[in-house]
Motif scaffolding. Structure first.
Motif, PDB file in Angstrom:
ATOM      1  N   SER A  82       4.039   1.817 -10.248  1.00 58.90           N
ATOM      2  CA  SER A  82       3.031   1.212 -11.118  1.00 58.90           C
ATOM      3  C   SER A  82       2.478  -0.064 -10.494  1.00 58.90           C
ATOM      4  O   SER A  82       3.157  -0.712  -9.684  1.00 58.90           O
ATOM      5  N   PRO A  83       1.246  -0.458 -10.860  1.00 53.69           N
ATOM      6  CA  PRO A  83       0.684  -1.715 -10.333  1.00 53.69           C
ATOM      7  C   PRO A  83       1.576  -2.922 -10.600  1.00 53.69           C
ATOM      8  O   PRO A  83       1.688  -3.819  -9.754  1.00 53.69           O
ATOM      9  N   SER A 117       5.555   8.445 -12.692  1.00 51.67           N
ATOM     10  CA  SER A 117       4.711   9.568 -13.133  1.00 51.67           C
ATOM     11  C   SER A 117       5.536  10.789 -13.522  1.00 51.67           C
ATOM     12  O   SER A 117       5.111  11.933 -13.348  1.00 51.67           O
ATOM     13  N   VAL A 150       4.485  -2.834  -8.063  1.00 47.73           N
ATOM     14  CA  VAL A 150       3.989  -3.199  -6.732  1.00 47.73           C
ATOM     15  C   VAL A 150       3.730  -4.705  -6.666  1.00 47.73           C
ATOM     16  O   VAL A 150       4.068  -5.370  -5.680  1.00 47.73           O
ATOM     17  N   ALA A 180       0.833  -1.210   0.000  1.00 44.60           N
ATOM     18  CA  ALA A 180       0.000   0.000   0.000  1.00 44.60           C
ATOM     19  C   ALA A 180       0.864   1.255   0.000  1.00 44.60           C
ATOM     20  O   ALA A 180       0.546   2.245  -0.676  1.00 44.60           O
ATOM     21  N   HIS A 181       1.969   1.215   0.741  1.00 46.54           N
ATOM     22  CA  HIS A 181       2.904   2.346   0.759  1.00 46.54           C
ATOM     23  C   HIS A 181       3.494   2.588  -0.624  1.00 46.54           C
ATOM     24  O   HIS A 181       3.578   3.736  -1.093  1.00 46.54           O
ATOM     25  N   SER A 241       2.216   1.850  -3.461  1.00 46.16           N
ATOM     26  CA  SER A 241       1.187   2.295  -4.392  1.00 46.16           C
ATOM     27  C   SER A 241       0.737   3.728  -4.135  1.00 46.16           C
ATOM     28  O   SER A 241       0.624   4.528  -5.067  1.00 46.16           O
ATOM     29  N   THR A 242       0.508   4.076  -2.868  1.00 41.27           N
ATOM     30  CA  THR A 242      -0.108   5.370  -2.557  1.00 41.27           C
ATOM     31  C   THR A 242       0.899   6.470  -2.263  1.00 41.27           C
ATOM     32  O   THR A 242       0.650   7.640  -2.561  1.00 41.27           O
ATOM     33  N   VAL A 243       2.048   6.108  -1.668  1.00 43.89           N
ATOM     34  CA  VAL A 243       3.041   7.121  -1.300  1.00 43.89           C
ATOM     35  C   VAL A 243       4.106   7.266  -2.385  1.00 43.89           C
ATOM     36  O   VAL A 243       4.359   8.375  -2.873  1.00 43.89           O
ATOM     37  N   ARG A 244       4.689   6.153  -2.792  1.00 42.47           N
ATOM     38  CA  ARG A 244       5.731   6.219  -3.816  1.00 42.47           C
ATOM     39  C   ARG A 244       5.149   6.222  -5.226  1.00 42.47           C
ATOM     40  O   ARG A 244       5.852   6.486  -6.183  1.00 42.47           O
ATOM     41  N   ARG A 245       3.872   5.878  -5.333  1.00 45.51           N
ATOM     42  CA  ARG A 245       3.138   5.919  -6.603  1.00 45.51           C
ATOM     43  C   ARG A 245       3.811   5.100  -7.695  1.00 45.51           C
ATOM     44  O   ARG A 245       3.935   5.517  -8.830  1.00 45.51           O
TER      45      ARG A 245
END
Length: 300
Positions: free
Chosen positions: A21-22, A175, A25, A12-13, A15-19
């Motif tokens: 890719s799926p 990104s 992750v 989750a970190h 995905s949401t913090v470091r953003r």
């Protein structure tokens, strides 16, 4: 906290913090789940260096490649570094975990002349006006001409292209946005596709939106379809079916360096965070130079 719960919190970190890719992750999660399957669902605080070494030893015994072991070592280090920063463990047990050295594998590269022949053939097919032929020609010209990743290509919207300047705005790893140039052949192919090919494909479905490259049903083209196209068209000239969109990216970088381009300029074009990642292409060029020498020099 049990290892399984910690792995999901780490994912989750990422995905949401470091953003990330799926796919990235998912790769981290799969590596860490393999650790949990090997040593058991222990309390995170109880995992030590010997557990990690046993995990890698078991992977070695079942024949995992060195590149896989190195990646898993990297995943474990990232996981326990995060856990230590979050104060989930008193100390980082992965600090003394040694990763096996990766064997150097050079990427597949298509010869410039052979690749030019493929693109010329696709251009002749596109001249007949078939929408799919127009798309395929423009797609491969852009992949090779700009050296972009397949994810960047599939994510392109029409507004991201500037045909007058010959540039595309792409969203890369992490990104990060960058603007990449492409040459006159890609400009011409894209112009023809956007004028005559894309409208015909868009009319086949309602899901086109702003996407540049559309599938036969009118929706945004996905990576799998691009892989199939590159394998079919470029595989024969490389002499292997194990090629994909990255082959054109590798080829673009190698041909730029063969032509005298600055290594840092190629790094910027490809969107590499590290110059070391780009340097693999200097090895490719050296191999090609050595092969040419062996074929042509009378004292080789």
């Amino acid at each position: 906290m049990l290892l399984t719960r910690a792995i999901e919190a780490f994912a989750a970190h990422l995905s949401t913090v470091r953003r990330l890719s799926p796919a990235t992750v998912r790769a981290y999660r799969n590596d860490l789940r393999d650790l949990q399957a090997t040593i058991g669902d222990l309390e995170l605080r109880d995992v030590d260096l010997e557990h990690l070494r046993e995990w890698l030893w078991q992977a070695t015994k079942r024949g995992d490649e060195r590149s896989t072991l190195a990646r898993r070592t990297s995943s474990a280090r990232a996981f326990f570094r995060w856990a230590h920063e979050e104060e989930l463990v008193p100390a980082d047990p992965s600090l003394r975990l040694v990763a096996p050295k990766r064997g150097r594998t050079l990427p597949h590269v298509a010869a410039a002349e052979a690749l030019g022949g493929v693109l010329d053939r696709l251009g002749r097919a596109a001249a007949e006006g078939d929408p799919v032929a127009l798309r395929d020609h423009a797609l491969l010209e852009l992949l090779y001409g700009a050296g972009i990743r397949v994810s960047e290509l599939c994510g392109l919207d029409v507004d991201d292209l500037d045909l007058d300047r010959g540039t595309a705005r792409v969203l890369g790893k992490g990104s990060k946005e960058r603007v990449v140039p492409f040459g006159a052949p890609a400009q011409r192919a894209l112009g023809a596709y956007l004028t005559r090919g894309r409208p015909a494909l868009a009319a086949r479905g309602a899901g086109a939106g702003p996407a540049v490259f559309l599938g036969v049903r009118g929706g945004r083209m996905g990576p799998r379809a691009v892989y199939d196209l590159v394998t079919r068209e470029v595989g024969p000239v490389v002499g292997s079916s194990a090629v994909g969109p990255h082959t054109l990216r590798h080829s673009a970088a190698t041909h730029l360096l063969d032509g005298g381009a600055d290594l840092r300029a190629v790094q910027e074009l490809l969107g590499h965070a590290s110059l070391g990642t780009t340097q693999i292409y200097t090895h490719v060029s050296s191999e090609r130079l050595a092969a040419a020498y062996r074929l042509a020099h009378p004292r080789a």
